[in-house]
Design a protein around this motif. Structure first.
Motif, mmCIF file in Angstrom:
data_model
loop_
_atom_site.group_PDB
_atom_site.id
_atom_site.type_symbol
_atom_site.label_atom_id
_atom_site.label_comp_id
_atom_site.label_asym_id
_atom_site.label_seq_id
_atom_site.Cartn_x
_atom_site.Cartn_y
_atom_site.Cartn_z
ATOM 1 N N PHE A 168 19.198 38.431 35.256
ATOM 2 C CA PHE A 168 19.291 39.227 36.473
ATOM 3 C C PHE A 168 18.236 40.323 36.560
ATOM 4 O O PHE A 168 17.850 40.725 37.657
ATOM 5 N N CYS A 169 17.768 40.826 35.420
ATOM 6 C CA CYS A 169 16.749 41.884 35.483
ATOM 7 C C CYS A 169 15.346 41.317 35.593
ATOM 8 O O CYS A 169 14.417 42.020 36.020
ATOM 9 N N GLY A 211 14.725 37.799 36.907
ATOM 10 C CA GLY A 211 14.698 36.964 38.110
ATOM 11 C C GLY A 211 15.096 37.769 39.339
ATOM 12 O O GLY A 211 16.216 38.270 39.414
ATOM 13 N N LYS A 212 14.193 37.893 40.293
ATOM 14 C CA LYS A 212 14.450 38.703 41.486
ATOM 15 C C LYS A 212 14.946 37.878 42.665
ATOM 16 O O LYS A 212 15.520 38.425 43.602
ATOM 17 N N THR A 213 14.715 36.578 42.646
ATOM 18 C CA THR A 213 15.148 35.709 43.734
ATOM 19 C C THR A 213 15.972 34.566 43.160
ATOM 20 O O THR A 213 15.945 34.294 41.952
ATOM 21 N N GLU A 214 16.698 33.875 44.034
ATOM 22 C CA GLU A 214 17.500 32.734 43.608
ATOM 23 C C GLU A 214 16.599 31.653 43.005
ATOM 24 O O GLU A 214 16.957 31.004 42.018
ATOM 25 N N GLU A 264 13.721 32.047 41.415
ATOM 26 C CA GLU A 264 13.273 32.445 40.079
ATOM 27 C C GLU A 264 14.395 32.286 39.063
ATOM 28 O O GLU A 264 14.174 31.812 37.946
ATOM 29 N N ARG A 265 15.607 32.660 39.432
ATOM 30 C CA ARG A 265 16.730 32.529 38.504
ATOM 31 C C ARG A 265 17.033 31.067 38.203
ATOM 32 O O ARG A 265 17.384 30.709 37.077
ATOM 33 N N LEU A 277 6.633 35.383 38.369
ATOM 34 C CA LEU A 277 7.627 35.431 37.303
ATOM 35 C C LEU A 277 6.953 35.570 35.942
ATOM 36 O O LEU A 277 7.397 36.361 35.094
ATOM 37 N N ARG A 319 5.682 39.059 35.415
ATOM 38 C CA ARG A 319 6.789 39.949 35.109
ATOM 39 C C ARG A 319 7.225 39.786 33.649
ATOM 40 O O ARG A 319 7.558 40.761 32.968
#
Length: 382
Positions: A36-37, A39-42, A44-45, A207, A210
């Motif tokens: 969650f910290c 991945g900022k979008t669905e 990416e997660r 990603l 980051r």
């Protein structure tokens, strides 16, 4: 007798190697803890979940194999630790069961809990698993509260030869600050390995960028806690064994002496630490470098292998008892029979073939990096 001693040392090496592989494979848990910290979008997660989701079976299988190897080669440790410190091991296993359930059910039709609930379970496993496993490994140096009485084997009513000396049953390990320190170190190492794996396995510029930014702070925390535990271990007393009488006593600087008495283990340790630092450093200094996971991963295996060898070799009690020092477990007083160790040694010849298969399967799975387009088109995703 010499062959029996060789087999004891051989199987401690196998167990230690499995421990090193297990810590390396915790990159799955480390990656999930960042879900969650990082991945900022669905989208990416989903890429992160599918990246670790293709490897979680390796970690779970290695954990089970690690326990199985202990059961077969050093059954007294298995019955004492897994049977006595059951709350600690049950929490570890429960967190891994949550992981397996989360991967399989988060995208199922009719999921009542919701996708983010199961992903929260993945984060929980990513935190609980490494911290508790690190704490459990630390007890090889700090000790645990148990008592061994082999005379109870003749008790027809309750032939239990080991018992826990307090009501904590493993949770008391978390009251020792140095167990927690190593647990936190393993947690941040798992996060570093997870970040390096994402960099190697995911094709997404935002990603990956980051991930690179998060390597440095997590690596610094890992080094801080790991070096604190390492220095404390090297300068503290250790549990030595008199080879003539099997008496266990406290020896100043025992683990430092073990490194110096076994220079080949010291070399393995230094190569391992160097590999971890090289993988991290190249990732930070070279923007296009994406092979850090292999240097850091190999370094992790060698480092953990070396530490566990130091804990058991050179006449050392690998599982000390803080309740009764003479109850501490050594390679000689806790192992299986010579026949059992010998038969299993023949079976272990198959291990390289299993590792070769894992390597082949790994390369086949990772032939192409995960990207957003694959997540949108591929129906077989988590």
């Amino acid at each position: 007798m010499n062959s029996y001693i060789f087999l004891q040392h051989y199987w401690w090496f196998v167990v230690s190697l499995l421990g090193g592989l297990l810590v390396f494979l915790l990159f799955v848990q480390g990656g999930n803890s960042l879900l969650f910290c990082l991945g900022k979008t669905e989208e990416e997660r989903k890429m992160m979940v599918n990246s670790t989701g293709r490897k979680w079976e390796f970690t779970f299988t290695t954990l089970v194999t690690f326990g199985g190897a202990f059961f077969a080669s050093f059954p007294l440790f298995y019955s004492t630790s897994f049977g006595g410190a059951y709350w600690l091991w049950m929490l570890i296993l429960f967190s891994f069961v949550l992981q397996a359930v989360s991967y399989e059910f988060q995208s199922k039709a009719g999921n009542l809990l919701g996708k983010n609930t199961y992903r929260g379970f993945l984060v929980a496993n990513g935190i609980i698993g490494p911290v508790l496993l690190g704490g459990a490994v630390a007890t090889f140096f700090t000790g645990s509260a148990f008592v061994i009485d082999k005379g109870n084997m003749t008790d027809t009513v309750m032939p239990v030869i080991s018992r826990w000396a307090n009501a904590g049953h493993g949770l008391d390990a978390l009251l020792d600050v140095w167990n927690v320190v190593l647990g936190i170190a393993v947690f941040f190492l798992a996060r570093v390995l997870g970040l390096l794996y994402f960099i190697n396995n995911i094709s997404d510029d935002l990603l990956v960028a980051r991930c690179r930014r998060m390597v440095m702070p997590n690596a610094l925390f890992f080094l801080l806690f790991f070096l604190a535990f390492l220095v404390r271990t090297l300068v503290s007393e250790g549990y030595a064994v008199n080879p003539a009488t099997e008496e266990i006593y406290m020896e100043p600087y025992k683990y430092l002496h073990n490194f110096l008495a076994m220079p080949w283990v010291l070399v393995l340790f230094l190569i391992g630490v160097g590999g971890v630092l090289w993988g991290i450093g190249c990732t930070l200094l070279r923007p296009a470098f994406d092979k850090g996971i292999w240097f850091a991963g190999t370094g992790t295996v060698l480092t953990v292998l070396s530490l566990l060898l130091v804990a058991g070799y050179n006449h050392t009690a690998y599982y000390p008892s803080t309740a009764d020092i003479q109850s501490s477990l050594t390679l000689s007083n806790s192992c299986s029979s010579q026949f059992t160790l010998k038969v299993m040694a023949y079976v272990s010849i198959l291990v390289p073939f299993v590792l070769a298969y894992i390597f082949y399967a790994w390369r086949s799975i990772d032939r192409r990096k995960i990207n957003a387009e694959e997540m949108r088109k591929n129906e077989h995703t988590y």
